[in-house]
Write an enzyme that holds these catalytic residues in place. Structure first.
Site, PDB file in Angstrom:
ATOM      1  CB  CYS A 175     -25.251  19.275   1.954  1.00 20.12           C
ATOM      2  SG  CYS A 175     -25.809  19.957   3.552  1.00 20.12           S
ATOM      3  CB  CYS A 197     -21.936  18.556   4.586  1.00 18.46           C
ATOM      4  SG  CYS A 197     -23.529  17.240   4.773  1.00 18.46           S
ATOM      5  CG  HIS A 227     -26.963  15.649   4.516  1.00 12.71           C
ATOM      6  ND1 HIS A 227     -27.193  17.024   4.350  1.00 12.71           N
ATOM      7  CD2 HIS A 227     -28.142  15.160   3.646  1.00 12.71           C
ATOM      8  CE1 HIS A 227     -28.006  17.234   3.423  1.00 12.71           C
ATOM      9  NE2 HIS A 227     -28.416  16.108   2.951  1.00 12.71           N
ATOM     10  CG  ASN A 263     -38.584  26.906   9.682  1.00 14.03           C
ATOM     11  OD1 ASN A 263     -39.434  27.061  10.467  1.00 14.03           O
ATOM     12  ND2 ASN A 263     -38.081  27.876   9.063  1.00 14.03           N
ATOM     13  CB  SER A 302     -33.353  26.572   1.921  1.00 12.48           C
ATOM     14  OG  SER A 302     -32.690  26.751   3.107  1.00 12.48           O
ATOM     15  CG  HIS A 329     -26.708  19.194   7.624  1.00 16.05           C
ATOM     16  ND1 HIS A 329     -25.856  18.330   7.145  1.00 16.05           N
ATOM     17  CD2 HIS A 329     -26.424  19.602   8.673  1.00 16.05           C
ATOM     18  CE1 HIS A 329     -24.744  18.161   7.960  1.00 16.05           C
ATOM     19  NE2 HIS A 329     -25.134  18.807   9.026  1.00 16.05           N
ATOM     20  CG  HIS A 366     -30.140  23.555   9.478  1.00 11.60           C
ATOM     21  ND1 HIS A 366     -30.700  22.966   8.643  1.00 11.60           N
ATOM     22  CD2 HIS A 366     -30.438  24.967   9.263  1.00 11.60           C
ATOM     23  CE1 HIS A 366     -31.284  23.646   7.898  1.00 11.60           C
ATOM     24  NE2 HIS A 366     -31.590  24.748   8.219  1.00 11.60           N
ATOM     25  CD  GLN A 375     -32.974  29.919   9.869  1.00 11.08           C
ATOM     26  OE1 GLN A 375     -32.439  31.314  10.013  1.00 11.08           O
ATOM     27  NE2 GLN A 375     -33.858  29.459   9.188  1.00 11.08           N
TER      28      GLN A 375
END
Length: 342
Positions: free
Chosen positions: A51, A54, A115, A155, A163, A166, A168, A170
């Protein structure tokens, strides 16, 4: 309003965007022979050496992540916007062919080093740190003279194009205000001029009185299925206080936002017993130097699932060529999300 009438095909007005939404409750009985998506049955992995998000791992852009233990933010290695793009504009064909430059910054914010986690699985204290990081990003990016809008979003899930699993999100900061918040800005401004009050404050007041579409709430925030929702289990997150952006939050609002995010995402996961996919984002006041007293902080959740963990809503045909359309009523969706609270 006659509730019996709402069981027949009708349309509802969206005052935030100035558009209509077709509601067809009887279509929930139609048989489904379309696409059935696969669910993720992989066991949870707390650290994935492959990943690129990570802690300690090599990112796609060639840099190593630090051994972070909380939140971690960095400039997107494949950013859609660049801060040093040259300024230009062109126009031809009587103004029908127009283009201009767009400067901006795209950043990634890892919510947690684990993760396997999602917002639904994180502790409220950990989500508070995410809210604090969002606030810092909004404040720093919004202070740049060339930035007029800061969009924080997530997303979640492969179905929504994520994509990497993990945890996260934006942050995209843009030179111009994008179309969606620009439309909302015009609607809120027009409503304030006409009624001398706030569009979303008045919406929240009505919803708290009727309580048909409320999903969950705490002392600082309310989540509801908007009367004009398009996606089957779409929700609108509203601050009780008339605040324009996260930089106006105190500790109570920061904790309240973290708490309501956990409440909502847990309900989503329980609804179909799956890690619920969605696109989520916060709409905050523009950072163009104007005060924007008309703006009310809010967040949108757009999940695609319709009937189960494997059947999703498609925006095709009439939705693309005519107007948005939904099958289950917002009242039914809210009732099901409330029941998923445990």
């Amino acid at each position: 309003m006659n509730d019996q009438n709402l069981q027949f095909p009708h349309r509802r007005f969206d005052p935030l965007r100035g558009r209509w939404v077709l509601v067809s409750p009887h279509r929930t009985q139609r048989p489904w022979q379309g696409e059935v998506s696969r669910t993720d049955t992989k066991p949870p992995v707390h650290y994935d050496p492959e990943c690129y998000l990570c802690p300690g791992n090599l990112r796609a852009g060639g840099q190593h992540n630090p051994q972070y233990t909380g939140v971690f933010a960095f400039v997107n290695d494949y950013a859609a916007l660049l801060p040093d793009s040259p300024g230009w504009a062109t126009e031809s064909g009587h103004g029908l062919l127009r283009a201009e430059s767009e400067r901006g910054v795209c950043r990634v914010l890892c919510f947690h080093p684990d993760h396997s986690l999602t917002l639904a699985g994180m502790e409220v204290a950990d989500i508070v740190r995410v809210v604090e990081a969002w606030t810092a990003e909004f404040t720093e990016l919004g202070a740049r003279p060339e930035i007029r809008h800061v969009q924080i979003f997530e997303n979640r899930g492969a179905m929504m194009g994520a994509s990497n699993p993990h945890p996260h999100g934006q942050i995209w900061a843009t030179e111009h205000i994008p179309d969606e918040p620009l439309t909302e800005l015009a609607s809120q401004r027009a409503y304030t001029r006409q009624h001398d009050s706030c569009l979303l404050c008045d919406t929240l007041k009505i919803e708290l009185e009727q309580r048909q579409r409320i999903v969950c709430e705490n002392q600082e925030f309310v989540v509801l299925v908007p009367f004009w929702a398009v996606w089957p289990f779409e929700t609108l997150l509203l601050s009780r206080a008339h605040l324009g952006s996260m930089d106006a939050f105190g500790p109570a609002q920061q904790h309240g936002l973290a708490d309501i995010l956990k409440q909502l995402t847990m309900r989503y996961d329980r609804l179909f017993a799956t890690s619920f996919p969605y696109t989520m984002g916060f709409h905050q006041r523009p950072t163009d130097g104007e005060p924007h007293p008309e703006w009310h902080f809010h967040g949108h959740f757009y999940p695609p699932l319709l009937r189960s963990a494997t059947v999703r809503k498609f925006m095709v045909g009439f939705e693309m060529l005519g107007m948005p359309q939904r099958d289950i009523t917002p009242e039914t969706a809210a009732e099901r999300l409330r029941a998923a609270g445990g």
